[in-house]
Scaffold this motif. Structure first.
Motif, short mmCIF file in Angstrom:
data_model
loop_
_atom_site.label_atom_id
_atom_site.label_comp_id
_atom_site.label_asym_id
_atom_site.label_seq_id
_atom_site.Cartn_x
_atom_site.Cartn_y
_atom_site.Cartn_z
N LYS A 126 57.83 53.96 51.27
CA LYS A 126 59.25 53.66 51.37
C LYS A 126 59.12 52.32 52.26
N MET A 127 58.08 52.04 53.12
CA MET A 127 57.90 50.63 53.96
C MET A 127 57.54 49.64 52.88
N SER A 128 56.87 49.73 51.78
CA SER A 128 56.80 48.84 50.79
C SER A 128 58.02 48.51 50.03
N LEU A 129 58.99 49.55 49.94
CA LEU A 129 60.21 49.17 49.55
C LEU A 129 60.93 48.49 50.34
N GLN A 130 60.94 48.39 51.42
CA GLN A 130 61.64 47.81 52.63
C GLN A 130 60.89 46.30 52.65
N TYR A 131 59.62 46.12 52.70
CA TYR A 131 58.94 44.81 53.06
C TYR A 131 58.02 44.39 52.07
N GLU A 163 54.08 44.90 45.59
CA GLU A 163 52.72 44.88 46.28
C GLU A 163 53.15 45.40 47.87
N GLY A 164 52.53 46.32 48.32
CA GLY A 164 52.81 46.22 49.90
C GLY A 164 51.57 46.79 50.40
N LYS A 165 51.83 47.42 51.57
CA LYS A 165 50.72 47.98 52.35
C LYS A 165 50.79 49.23 52.88
N THR A 166 49.72 49.94 53.12
CA THR A 166 49.93 51.31 53.70
C THR A 166 49.59 51.10 55.36
N SER A 167 50.04 52.26 56.05
CA SER A 167 50.17 51.87 57.40
C SER A 167 48.64 51.54 57.85
N LYS A 168 47.62 51.92 57.33
CA LYS A 168 46.16 51.54 57.38
C LYS A 168 45.94 50.24 57.21
N ASN A 169 47.01 49.19 56.79
CA ASN A 169 46.92 48.01 56.39
C ASN A 169 46.10 47.79 55.08
N GLU A 170 46.21 48.77 54.16
CA GLU A 170 45.44 48.60 52.71
C GLU A 170 46.45 48.10 51.95
N ASP A 171 45.97 47.18 50.89
CA ASP A 171 46.94 46.81 50.00
C ASP A 171 47.07 47.80 48.90
N ILE A 172 48.44 47.82 48.58
CA ILE A 172 48.70 48.93 47.41
C ILE A 172 49.57 48.18 46.38
N THR A 173 49.57 48.67 44.82
CA THR A 173 50.30 48.27 43.91
C THR A 173 51.13 49.53 43.57
N PRO A 179 66.37 36.94 44.86
CA PRO A 179 65.99 38.44 43.78
C PRO A 179 64.90 39.52 44.35
N ASN A 180 63.82 38.97 45.24
CA ASN A 180 63.01 40.03 45.89
C ASN A 180 63.77 40.86 46.43
N CYS A 181 64.83 40.57 47.36
CA CYS A 181 65.57 41.35 48.31
C CYS A 181 66.54 42.32 47.33
N ARG A 182 67.04 41.60 46.65
CA ARG A 182 68.00 42.44 45.68
C ARG A 182 67.39 43.72 44.94
N VAL A 183 66.24 43.46 44.28
CA VAL A 183 65.61 44.28 43.68
C VAL A 183 65.15 45.56 44.46
N LEU A 184 64.54 45.19 45.63
CA LEU A 184 64.07 46.21 46.55
C LEU A 184 65.15 46.94 47.07
N LYS A 185 66.35 46.43 47.33
CA LYS A 185 67.49 47.31 47.74
C LYS A 185 68.21 48.07 46.63
N ASP A 186 68.15 47.59 45.44
CA ASP A 186 68.64 48.38 44.45
C ASP A 186 67.57 49.73 44.21
#
Length: 128
Positions: A74-79, A100-110, A40-47
């Motif tokens: 975009k990286m958060s939408l990938q990983y 929930e993802g991360k920035t290039s500085k490794n900070e958590d973002i929502t 499910p996670n992969c399908r939602v992000l791909k959509d």
């Protein structure tokens, strides 16, 4: 025929079939544009990645503040990980998704996005 020989023939056939399936799927995966998304996670992000992206004014303020970039989104939408407890609920004629993802500085973002049939609206980006 004894059970041992029947079991050996069965296992040999199963092994050959497994090797063929892995070889076939690997060849398909090596083609450009082919991605196997069954979870499910992969399908939602791909959509969400497949549709055009529009940016709301609240998200634009976060992007203008320079602590997060569009590349981070975009990286958060990938990983990233979709929070299904807060997602997939009807919202403004679409469905809301919280990623929930991360920035290039490794900070958590929502990231909060609204998924419509033909577009995705980036509603807001928050630090965790």
């Amino acid at each position: 025929m004894k059970f041992q020989f029947r079991l050996a023939y069965y296992l040999f056939g199963l092994l050959l079939g497994g090797v063929f399936v892995v070889w076939f799927l690997k060849a398909k995966a090596d083609d450009k544009g082919v991605e196997f998304c069954y979870m499910p996670n992969c399908r939602v992000l791909k959509d969400l990645r497949s549709k055009s992206l529009e940016i709301d004014s609240v998200a634009r303020q976060a992007l203008d503040a320079k602590w997060v970039t569009l590349e981070d989104v975009k990286m958060s939408l990938q990983y990233g990980d979709v929070d299904f407890g807060k997602s997939n609920e009807p919202y403004r004629k679409g469905k809301i998704y919280v990623i929930e993802g991360k920035t290039s500085k490794n900070e958590d973002i929502t990231i909060t996005m609204v998924n419509y049939t033909n577009k995705v609206l980036l509603e807001k980006i928050e630090k965790k």
